[in-house]
Design an enzyme around this catalytic site. Structure first.
Site, PDB file in Angstrom:
ATOM      1  N   CYS A 162       0.837  -1.202   0.000  1.00 36.89           N
ATOM      2  CA  CYS A 162       0.000   0.000   0.000  1.00 36.89           C
ATOM      3  C   CYS A 162       0.871   1.251   0.000  1.00 36.89           C
ATOM      4  O   CYS A 162       1.382   1.669   1.048  1.00 36.89           O
ATOM      5  CB  CYS A 162      -0.935   0.013   1.213  1.00 36.89           C
ATOM      6  SG  CYS A 162      -2.035   1.446   1.272  1.00 36.89           S
ATOM      7  N   CYS A 183      -0.522   4.078   2.130  1.00 36.99           N
ATOM      8  CA  CYS A 183      -0.332   3.868   3.566  1.00 36.99           C
ATOM      9  C   CYS A 183       1.103   4.146   4.003  1.00 36.99           C
ATOM     10  O   CYS A 183       1.340   4.783   5.031  1.00 36.99           O
ATOM     11  CB  CYS A 183      -0.686   2.425   3.939  1.00 36.99           C
ATOM     12  SG  CYS A 183      -2.306   1.857   3.389  1.00 36.99           S
ATOM     13  N   ASP A 184       2.062   3.641   3.233  1.00 32.16           N
ATOM     14  CA  ASP A 184       3.445   3.610   3.697  1.00 32.16           C
ATOM     15  C   ASP A 184       4.422   4.481   2.913  1.00 32.16           C
ATOM     16  O   ASP A 184       5.582   4.613   3.306  1.00 32.16           O
ATOM     17  CB  ASP A 184       3.958   2.163   3.664  1.00 32.16           C
ATOM     18  CG  ASP A 184       3.134   1.239   4.554  1.00 32.16           C
ATOM     19  OD1 ASP A 184       2.669   1.708   5.605  1.00 32.16           O
ATOM     20  OD2 ASP A 184       2.958   0.061   4.193  1.00 32.16           O
TER      21      ASP A 184
END
Length: 315
Positions: A136, A139-140
């Protein structure tokens, strides 16, 4: 074999399942949550979460799921670590059977089983999970500011991830098995126009390396041919963008889904094609797949279930 009756059965945990449990519990529906094989869902494999509201200093994925679970239990949700292996949605009340043979007889059901990211199957993906390997970028990606990363895949999702990362990172490699991108023409053009994205066509990743985290990838170009060439690239992050598989196989007999297995819902509600059965989170979301959007649909599913039960006499 035990038979357990409930007004609301929530299948799955994670942000969607636990949020649904919080709202259903506060509505005095006394829900039962079956956490599944991975209590807390995918986020328990994530180290630091910085984009979920309410955690200004960030939070570990496992801790956030513990917080949500505790909040649901505080309001009366019953959480059970079981996996549903069979369902009967042919008539109300609905019957769901777990992996120990216990049967849950439910007036309404909320499905929040999530989706699992597809991986290449490398041992190094497990070794470096949370240490440079991610599925992701949204997300990261923030953790790789001004660093070099690689994205595996050649479809629209991979292009979107690469474009997003290119706004944060110094350099982005795209590792593509084919000699072309499968993405739409618009996405292909955007990627090719971005100066800090380099596409490695006809390439396969065969391993990762690094001491305390990912420091590079072992690549093979023209694998299995007389032109085979092995080389390494130096990277700090390795992002998988080869798709997700929704965890919905057990429901296929009854629920309407798209070709990939994502559950159809009657937007803007979370209602499925079966009255009294609702779907929330990544199992019904092929687009966003974020913790905060999953939590939002979990809230909506609980409210939809509450309205459904108010409009239909209890059995």
């Amino acid at each position: 074999m035990e038979e357990i009756k409930t007004r609301v059965l929530i299948i799955g945990s994670g942000p969607a399942g636990y949020t649904a449990a919080i709202y259903a519990s506060r509505g005095n529906l006394k829900p039962i949550v079956l956490e599944g094989p991975q209590p807390g869902g995918q986020l328990t494999q994530t180290t630091e979460i910085e984009n979920f509201p309410g955690y200004p200093a960030g939070v570990q994925g496992i801790q956030m799921m513990k917080d949500l679970r505790s909040q649901a239990e505080r309001f009366g949700a019953r959480v059970i670590s079981r996996l549903i292996t069979e369902v009967d949605f042919s008539k109300r009340p609905y019957v769901c059977t777990d992996d120990r043979g216990d049967r849950y007889v439910a007036e309404s059901v909320i499905i929040a089983t999530g989706a699992s990211a597809k991986y290449l199957g490398l041992d190094d993906e497990v070794k470096y999970n949370g240490l440079g390997v991610s599925a992701c970028a949204t997300c990261d990606g923030f953790f790789y500011r001004n660093r070099t990363v690689a994205v595996v895949g050649g479809g629209d999702t991979a292009c979107e991830e690469a474009l997003y990362l290119s706004t944060i990172c110094k350099k982005v490699y795209m590792i593509v098995r084919k000699d072309y991108l499968r993405a739409s023409t618009v996405m292909q053009n955007r990627v090719r126009e971005r100066e800090n994205i380099e596409i490695l066509f006809l390439c396969n990743t065969i391993g990762l390396f690094g001491e305390d985290g990912v420091e590079g990838a072992h690549i093979v170009r023209n694998m299995g041919t007389d032109k085979e060439e092995k080389f390494d690239i130096a990277i700090d992050g390795f992002f998988l963008a080869i798709g997700h598989k929704p965890n919905t196989d057990v429901f296929k007999k009854y629920l309407k889904m798209n070709e990939e297995g994502y559950i159809w819902t009657d937007a803007p509600t979370t209602a499925t094609n079966i009255a009294g059965v609702f779907a929330a989170g990544d199992c019904a979301d092929p687009i966003y797949r974020q913790a905060v959007t999953s939590a939002g649909t979990g809230c909506r599913a609980a409210m939809d279930a509450e309205r459904f039960l108010m409009d239909n006499d209890e059995l």
